[in-house]
Structures are given as structure tokens and as C-alpha cells.
Motif scaffolding. Structure first.
Motif, PDB file in Angstrom:
ATOM      1  N   LYS A   1      12.709  -3.519   1.426  1.00  0.00           N
ATOM      2  CA  LYS A   1      13.898  -4.074   2.693  1.00  0.00           C
ATOM      3  C   LYS A   1      13.278  -4.194   3.865  1.00  0.00           C
ATOM      4  O   LYS A   1      13.378  -5.268   4.370  1.00  0.00           O
ATOM      5  CB  LYS A   1      14.991  -3.373   2.628  1.00  0.00           C
ATOM      6  N   TRP A   2      12.275  -3.253   4.009  1.00  0.00           N
ATOM      7  CA  TRP A   2      11.492  -3.501   5.338  1.00  0.00           C
ATOM      8  C   TRP A   2      10.612  -4.390   5.354  1.00  0.00           C
ATOM      9  O   TRP A   2      10.423  -5.155   6.236  1.00  0.00           O
ATOM     10  CB  TRP A   2      10.925  -1.917   5.802  1.00  0.00           C
ATOM     11  N   MET A   3       9.798  -4.596   4.134  1.00  0.00           N
ATOM     12  CA  MET A   3       8.893  -5.714   3.939  1.00  0.00           C
ATOM     13  C   MET A   3       9.397  -6.995   4.066  1.00  0.00           C
ATOM     14  O   MET A   3       8.755  -8.000   4.726  1.00  0.00           O
ATOM     15  CB  MET A   3       8.224  -5.399   2.665  1.00  0.00           C
TER      16      MET A   3
ATOM     17  N   ILE B   1       0.706  -1.123   0.019  1.00  0.00           N
ATOM     18  CA  ILE B   1      -0.083  -0.050   0.154  1.00  0.00           C
ATOM     19  C   ILE B   1       0.888   1.379   0.129  1.00  0.00           C
ATOM     20  O   ILE B   1       0.571   2.318  -0.575  1.00  0.00           O
ATOM     21  CB  ILE B   1      -0.898   0.135   1.157  1.00  0.00           C
ATOM     22  N   VAL B   2       2.023   1.326   0.872  1.00  0.00           N
ATOM     23  CA  VAL B   2       2.983   2.083   0.894  1.00  0.00           C
ATOM     24  C   VAL B   2       3.609   2.690  -0.472  1.00  0.00           C
ATOM     25  O   VAL B   2       3.463   3.699  -0.888  1.00  0.00           O
ATOM     26  CB  VAL B   2       3.878   2.125   2.133  1.00  0.00           C
ATOM     27  N   ILE B   3       3.775   1.665  -1.125  1.00  0.00           N
ATOM     28  CA  ILE B   3       4.558   1.556  -2.313  1.00  0.00           C
ATOM     29  C   ILE B   3       3.628   2.358  -3.384  1.00  0.00           C
ATOM     30  O   ILE B   3       4.136   3.235  -4.194  1.00  0.00           O
ATOM     31  CB  ILE B   3       5.342   0.250  -2.839  1.00  0.00           C
TER      32      ILE B   3
ATOM     33  N   VAL C   1       4.275   5.859  -5.206  1.00  0.00           N
ATOM     34  CA  VAL C   1       4.488   5.973  -6.850  1.00  0.00           C
ATOM     35  C   VAL C   1       3.307   6.836  -7.501  1.00  0.00           C
ATOM     36  O   VAL C   1       3.637   7.868  -8.061  1.00  0.00           O
ATOM     37  CB  VAL C   1       4.154   4.812  -7.486  1.00  0.00           C
ATOM     38  N   VAL C   2       2.070   6.958  -6.956  1.00  0.00           N
ATOM     39  CA  VAL C   2       1.138   7.990  -7.163  1.00  0.00           C
ATOM     40  C   VAL C   2       1.408   9.571  -6.767  1.00  0.00           C
ATOM     41  O   VAL C   2       1.439  10.381  -7.532  1.00  0.00           O
ATOM     42  CB  VAL C   2      -0.177   7.478  -6.868  1.00  0.00           C
TER      43      VAL C   2
ATOM     44  N   PRO D   1      13.480   5.370  -2.478  1.00  0.00           N
ATOM     45  CA  PRO D   1      12.519   4.968  -1.304  1.00  0.00           C
ATOM     46  C   PRO D   1      11.772   3.623  -1.438  1.00  0.00           C
ATOM     47  O   PRO D   1      11.450   3.204  -0.307  1.00  0.00           O
ATOM     48  CB  PRO D   1      11.766   6.199  -1.156  1.00  0.00           C
ATOM     49  N   ALA D   2      11.682   3.215  -2.804  1.00  0.00           N
ATOM     50  CA  ALA D   2      10.810   1.910  -2.700  1.00  0.00           C
ATOM     51  C   ALA D   2      11.833   0.823  -2.428  1.00  0.00           C
ATOM     52  O   ALA D   2      11.309  -0.185  -1.585  1.00  0.00           O
ATOM     53  CB  ALA D   2      10.316   1.983  -4.311  1.00  0.00           C
TER      54      ALA D   2
END
Length: 70
Positions: free
Chosen positions: A61-63, A12-14, A18-19, A55-56
Motif C-alpha cells: 500500500k505504501w509502495m 527490498i523491504v518485502i 519474508v526471509v 505487513p506485506a
């Protein structure tokens, strides 16, 4: 945090990243580069098109979660 929840939140954050990034980058290009030649537009969109990857990568990496210790 469970891996599935982490992946869902990251996805969801990605998508939001992007948007929002596309809207901001295009708005800036329309406002600041309107009278510039085509090659400046090309350079700007090449750089800005690749810049969102940084940032993606951090989100991905966090995911992935912490590394498994052996």
C-alpha cells in the motif's frame, strides 16, 4: 518520493521481511513445537504462513503511493 524509488525500497523491504519472518517462524517451530503432534505443526505453519501477508500488504500500500485526486 518518486514512484520508482518507492517501489525499489518496498521490494527490498518485502524480501527482507519474508526471509527474516521465515527464519524466525521456523526457529520458533523447531524450539517450541518439537515434541508436538503433526496436526499442531500443520496448524502453526498454516497460520504463520498467512500471517506475513499483513505487513506485506501495508508495504505494498505504501509502495502504491497516495491516491490520485480527481
Amino acid at each position: 518520493m518518486p514512484q520508482r524509488l518507492r517501489s525499489f525500497i518496498g521490494t527490498i523491504v518485502i524480501i527482507l521481511l519474508v526471509v527474516a519472518y521465515a527464519v524466525i517462524a521456523t526457529s520458533f517451530a523447531s524450539a517450541a513445537l518439537a515434541t508436538q503432534p503433526w496436526w499442531i505443526h500443520l496448524g502453526y505453519f498454516v497460520v504463520s504462513g498467512l500471517l506475513w501477508i499483513l505487513p506485506a500488504m501495508l508495504i505494498i500500500k505504501w509502495m502504491a503511493g497516495p491516491k490520485q485526486q480527481k
